[in-house]
Design an enzyme around this catalytic site. Structure first.
Site, PDB file in Angstrom:
ATOM      1  N   LYS A 196     -58.231  36.864  13.912  1.00 52.95           N
ATOM      2  CA  LYS A 196     -57.290  35.742  13.821  1.00 52.95           C
ATOM      3  C   LYS A 196     -56.191  35.933  14.852  1.00 52.95           C
ATOM      4  CE  LYS A 196     -54.089  33.326  10.782  1.00 52.95           C
ATOM      5  NZ  LYS A 196     -53.696  33.037   9.405  1.00 52.95           N
ATOM      6  N   LYS A 223     -45.713  35.663  14.518  1.00 50.59           N
ATOM      7  CA  LYS A 223     -46.603  36.562  13.775  1.00 50.59           C
ATOM      8  C   LYS A 223     -47.346  37.526  14.697  1.00 50.59           C
ATOM      9  CE  LYS A 223     -47.123  33.332   9.905  1.00 50.59           C
ATOM     10  NZ  LYS A 223     -48.056  32.716   8.917  1.00 50.59           N
ATOM     11  N   LYS A 254     -60.761  32.648  14.525  1.00 47.45           N
ATOM     12  CA  LYS A 254     -59.802  31.557  14.348  1.00 47.45           C
ATOM     13  C   LYS A 254     -58.739  31.628  15.424  1.00 47.45           C
ATOM     14  CE  LYS A 254     -56.360  30.098  10.998  1.00 47.45           C
ATOM     15  NZ  LYS A 254     -55.656  30.418   9.796  1.00 47.45           N
TER      16      LYS A 254
HETATM   17  C1  PBG Z   1     -51.608  31.768   7.053  1.00 49.41           C
HETATM   18  C2  PBG Z   1     -52.620  30.783   7.516  1.00 49.41           C
HETATM   19  C3  PBG Z   1     -52.461  29.962   8.624  1.00 49.41           C
HETATM   20  C4  PBG Z   1     -53.586  29.173   8.710  1.00 49.41           C
HETATM   21  C5  PBG Z   1     -54.427  29.520   7.660  1.00 49.41           C
HETATM   22  N1  PBG Z   1     -53.818  30.545   6.926  1.00 49.41           N
HETATM   23  C6  PBG Z   1     -51.306  29.790   9.537  1.00 49.41           C
HETATM   24  C7  PBG Z   1     -50.622  30.982  10.041  1.00 49.41           C
HETATM   25  O1  PBG Z   1     -51.210  32.045  10.234  1.00 49.41           O
HETATM   26  O2  PBG Z   1     -49.427  30.861  10.252  1.00 49.41           O
HETATM   27  C8  PBG Z   1     -53.772  28.122   9.764  1.00 49.41           C
HETATM   28  C9  PBG Z   1     -54.820  27.112   9.559  1.00 49.41           C
HETATM   29  C10 PBG Z   1     -54.692  25.916  10.422  1.00 49.41           C
HETATM   30  O3  PBG Z   1     -53.854  25.843  11.342  1.00 49.41           O
HETATM   31  O4  PBG Z   1     -55.448  24.989  10.178  1.00 49.41           O
HETATM   32  N2  PBG Z   1     -52.032  32.813   6.278  1.00 49.41           N
END
Ligand code: PBG
Length: 330
Positions: A196, A223, A254
């Protein structure tokens, strides 16, 4: 002799193209993300995600029944938690009667065969908008893992089929797997957000859940100390291998479209299913361009999803799932 190869023969009609087509998007490919809120009769559109809604439990029930009828077989649940219940440790996440726990039960009652996956991370519950506990400007790893493990057990108790940790703490898959085994939830699986990235494509999602990091002294504004650097490739393999070693059943890359090189590489490397999350910013971009009449919504949507699948995705979390069914049925 010239030309030896007339490749256009295999493109000469729709029928021959169908015959040689390698990648076909089907309803079985999708995980449908759903945003759940408190209240009743609530179906509020998310401003930066046109035609996507936050649903209260009564509407969630209707929605999953509709999804099942459309042939969609898995949902990925997220909750929007009232500010008054947020704190640095995400305490509300462990409430056996919390919104997520009630949402899981609602889906399982409305549609027992639907695969229910749940988001495991602190950010929707965090007063500081981070995926872990914040102390002295840092995100604590191991202390956060303890909470993620308890949260996973709580979701399993409510009836989740899979927990989906989206936080990127190190070692959390092992903590979660051990906790699930200890509590006799051997059959509850883990879909790990393994590669991610610290992406700017998550903006609309953070609007949907009101979960962005807060602007405060001693709170990191992004983050980047836990999510991956978009510039890196080897690291994605390492993260994914670690998570598989720790017990992940499904791994994930992702975001989607901008990371298809990573998807292909991981698909070649591992022997577990690979999920891809086509994230909120990807959804918003196409909706906006289509609204302006600059892109053909359905054609671009199908092209993007086909590309994600061709790159190696075995399943795709996508806000377009229902739009795809509409296109497939038309
Ligand atoms: C946070 C989380 C995020 C998404 C899914 N879980 C955002 C982030 O990491 O700030 C993003 C999903 C999307 O943008 O569709 N745990």
């Amino acid at each position: 002799m010239y030309p030896l190869h007339r490749n256009r023969r295999l493109r000469s009609s729709e029928a021959i193209r169908r015959l040689v087509r390698e990648t076909v998007v089907t309803p079985n490919d999708f995980l449908v993300p759903l945003f759940v809120v408190e209240g009743s009769g609530v179906r509020e559109e998310i401003p930066s995600m046109p035609n996507y809604y936050r649903l209260s439990l009564d509407n969630l029930e209707k929605e999953v029944q509709e999804l099942w009828k459309l042939g969609l077989c898995a949902v990925l649940l997220f909750v929007k938690v009232p500010d008054s219940l947020k704190d640095n440790k995400g305490t509300e996440a462990l409430n056996a009667n919390g919104l997520m726990q009630r949402a899981i039960k609602t889906v399982k009652q409305a549609c027992p065969e639907m695969v229910v996956m749940t988001d495991v991370a602190l950010d929707p519950y965090s007063s500081l908008g981070h995926d872990g506990i914040v102390r002295d400007g840092k995100i604590l790893n191991d202390e956060t893992n303890e909470i993620l493990a308890e949260m996973s057990v709580s979701h399993a108790e409510a009836g989740a089929d899979f927990v989906a940790p989206s936080d990127m703490m190190d070692g959390r898959i092992l903590s979660i797997r051990e906790a699930l085994e200890d509590e006799d939830f051997q059959d509850v699986g883990i879909m790990s957000y393994s590669a991610k990235y610290a992406s700017s494509f998550y903006g609309p999602f953070r609007d949907a859940l009101d979960s962005a990091p807060v602007a405060m002294k001693h709170v990191p504004k992004d983050k980047k100390t836990y999510q991956m650097d978009p510039a890196n490739r080897f690291e994605a393999i390492k993260e994914t291998m670690n998570d598989i070693d720790e017990g992940a059943d499904i791994v994930m890359v992702k975001p989607g479209l901008a990371y298809l090189d990573i998807v292909r590489e991981i698909r070649n490397e591992v022997d577990v299913p690979v999920a891809v999350y086509q994230v909120s910013g990807e959804y918003a971009m196409l909706k906006a361009a289509a609204e302006k009449g600059w892109l053909d919504h359905d054609a671009v949507m199908m092209e993007q999803l086909t590309a994600i699948k061709r790159a190696g995705a075995n399943m795709i979390a996508s806000y377009f799932a229902k739009d795809v069914i509409r296109v497939l049925n038309s």
